[in-house]
Design an enzyme around this catalytic site. Structure first.
Site, PDB file in Angstrom:
ATOM      1  CB  CYS A   1      49.275  44.951  32.926  1.00 28.26           C
ATOM      2  SG  CYS A   1      48.825  46.246  34.125  1.00 28.26           S
TER       3      CYS A   1
ATOM      4  CG  HIS B   1      46.143  41.539  34.999  1.00 25.15           C
ATOM      5  ND1 HIS B   1      47.436  41.171  34.699  1.00 25.15           N
ATOM      6  CD2 HIS B   1      46.198  42.835  35.417  1.00 25.15           C
ATOM      7  CE1 HIS B   1      48.238  42.199  34.936  1.00 25.15           C
ATOM      8  NE2 HIS B   1      47.521  43.219  35.362  1.00 25.15           N
TER       9      HIS B   1
END
Length: 479
Positions: A327, A424
């Site tokens: 991310c 994630h």
């Protein structure tokens, strides 16, 4: 409602354990936290976000998490600014003082979510935030006694004896509460006791005598809890594993987010995951460096450079090491990060680390979605979620790390030693994790199943609470 004498006293995990205890007794149990402050968030099936702790509590109940379980989530972007998420959707950024005015209008939102859950459940276990002793925040409070009074729920207070001063914490809280609030607190739980519990019998009597609150038990320290996802970065711990086959290091960003991505790796018996604090160089013997998620990518990239970690990364790669960015960490690996609209702070354009040939533009639309797919190189299944602002493009995207149901995702350097992705939760997929680690360094596959580990710890924690708390007395408070 489980409130605490302070932050990090164990409220979240006490609630999770009691959720599992009561669900095992055949009750329909649901978790609830009116206001949470955490950058460790989870994505619900409907595409909203809630605190990671409430997702774990929902799992302990055996139910699917929903945005009503955490209607107000505050995600710190700096020391004085938060992103305000209401029922899973970003409402606005707010500085600390304006938020105090904003939250006056959020009590109705919080109560509506609570009432929806209460209509579906035999028991709703509510988690407070911080401490009700923070009486300077009592006006317009929606997190502790303000909510408890508005919803008319009884309160049990948790104190952490491991940090010391637990008697003063309970008695001091009693002193600061109003008479009505004192009456609303029905009992106490002493958490994280090390040693022979009988040595604290005198302390229990003092707390009960000085406050009039019922003694609901003392919970001995339970080290296995480190395997469960943590809510706060303060809970991050590095565990040395002498003789580990693979060493992973993670720079501890000031605004680190979704750091439970690391938990499945740390659960591997032969993998050592070390959080590197500012002022320390990234160790030269690391096999893998992971740049984790962050709530403030540009600010944390500047922090990384100021700490000298960019130089350490270059040396790590020269030694043949591997780098993964997740991310915000993925965005840092590229050549440029542009925030033209000032989403994360003042409008800015900065050079990235240049380890991947990609560029990121941070936009207003937030991606919040569960995803599934496979890793391109191994074909192993992956499962996770995306939670980010911005889009990333560039030549290295032609070598995606993952192939999801919606298309290619992530990027890989030409030599294959630098990879990045917005997804994630990747490492919770067992076959993928084992294949990924084998690609870092040859090892015998442990066979560990991370989801089995988490459920096993929840079951053991629930049994621990059953043995040391007066659960029947706790249930009487709700009737």
């Amino acid at each position: 409602m489980i409130q605490g004498t302070g932050s990090d006293v164990g409220k979240s995990l006490i609630v999770a354990g009691l959720c599992r205890v009561l669900a095992a007794r055949g009750l329909r149990v649901l978790p609830f936290k009116p206001q949470n402050m955490s950058n460790n968030a989870a994505v619900t099936a409907g595409g909203g976000e809630i605190g990671r702790a409430q997702a774990l509590q929902a799992r302990a109940c055996g139910v699917v998490p929903t945005v009503d379980m955490n209607p107000v989530l505050l995600k710190p972007e700096s020391d004085v600014r938060v992103q305000v998420v209401v029922r899973g959707t970003v409402l606005c950024p707010a500085d600390a003082t304006p938020y105090q005015e904003l939250k006056r209008g959020l009590m109705n939102v919080v109560l509506e979510s609570f009432e929806r859950l209460a209509a579906e459940a035999d028991v709703v276990l509510v988690e407070g935030a911080g401490s009700p002793a923070e009486v300077n925040l009592r006006d317009d409070d929606i997190a502790n006694m303000g909510f408890a009074e508005a919803a008319d729920v009884p309160v049990v207070l948790v104190g952490d004896i491991d940090r010391g001063g637990v008697i003063a914490a309970f008695v001091g809280t009693w002193e600061l509460l109003s008479p009505d609030e004192r009456a609303r607190v029905r009992g106490t739980i002493v958490n994280k006791f090390r040693g022979d519990v009988r040595l604290f019998d005198g302390g229990r009597r003092i707390i009960a005598t000085r406050t009039g609150w019922a003694d609901c038990g003392v919970v001995p320290y339970f080290p296995e809890l480190r395997a469960l996802p943590s809510e706060d970065a303060v809970d991050l711990r590095s565990e040395r594993k002498p003789g580990a086959a693979i060493r992973i290091v993670v720079p501890a960003f000031p605004r680190i987010a979704n750091f439970d991505d690391l938990d499945p790796l740390n659960a591997e018996p032969d993998v050592e995951v070390s959080m590197i604090e500012p002022g320390r160089a990234l160790p030269g013997d690391a096999d893998l460096v992971i740049l984790p998620g962050t709530k403030a990518t540009i600010a944390d990239l500047r922090f990384l450079r100021a700490t000298g970690w960019d130089v350490d990364l270059q040396a790590h790669l020269r030694r043949g090491g591997h780098v993964v960015g997740v991310c915000g960490g993925y965005q840092m690996l590229g050549r440029v990060i542009e925030d033209a609209d000032g989403i994360e702070g003042p409008p800015d354009r900065v050079e990235g680390l240049g380890l991947l040939d990609v560029e990121t533009r941070i936009g207003r639309a937030k991606v919040l979605t569960p995803v599934r797919g496979v890793e391109v190189s191994s074909g192993k299944a992956v499962l996770g979620y995306e939670m980010h602002l911005g889009e990333t493009h560039g030549p290295d995207r032609a070598r995606p790390w993952l192939r999801l149901e919606g298309g290619a995702e992530g990027a890989t350097s030409r030599d294959g030693r630098v990879r990045g992705s917005y997804v994630h939760g990747l490492f919770a997929a067992d076959e993928f994790r084992h294949a990924f680690l084998a690609g870092i360094r040859h090892r015998a596959t442990s066979g560990l199943s991370y989801e089995v580990v988490v459920d096993g710890v929840l079951d053991a924690w629930a049994a621990h609470l059953e043995a040391h708390l007066d659960v029947d007395r706790l249930l009487t408070f709700a009737t």
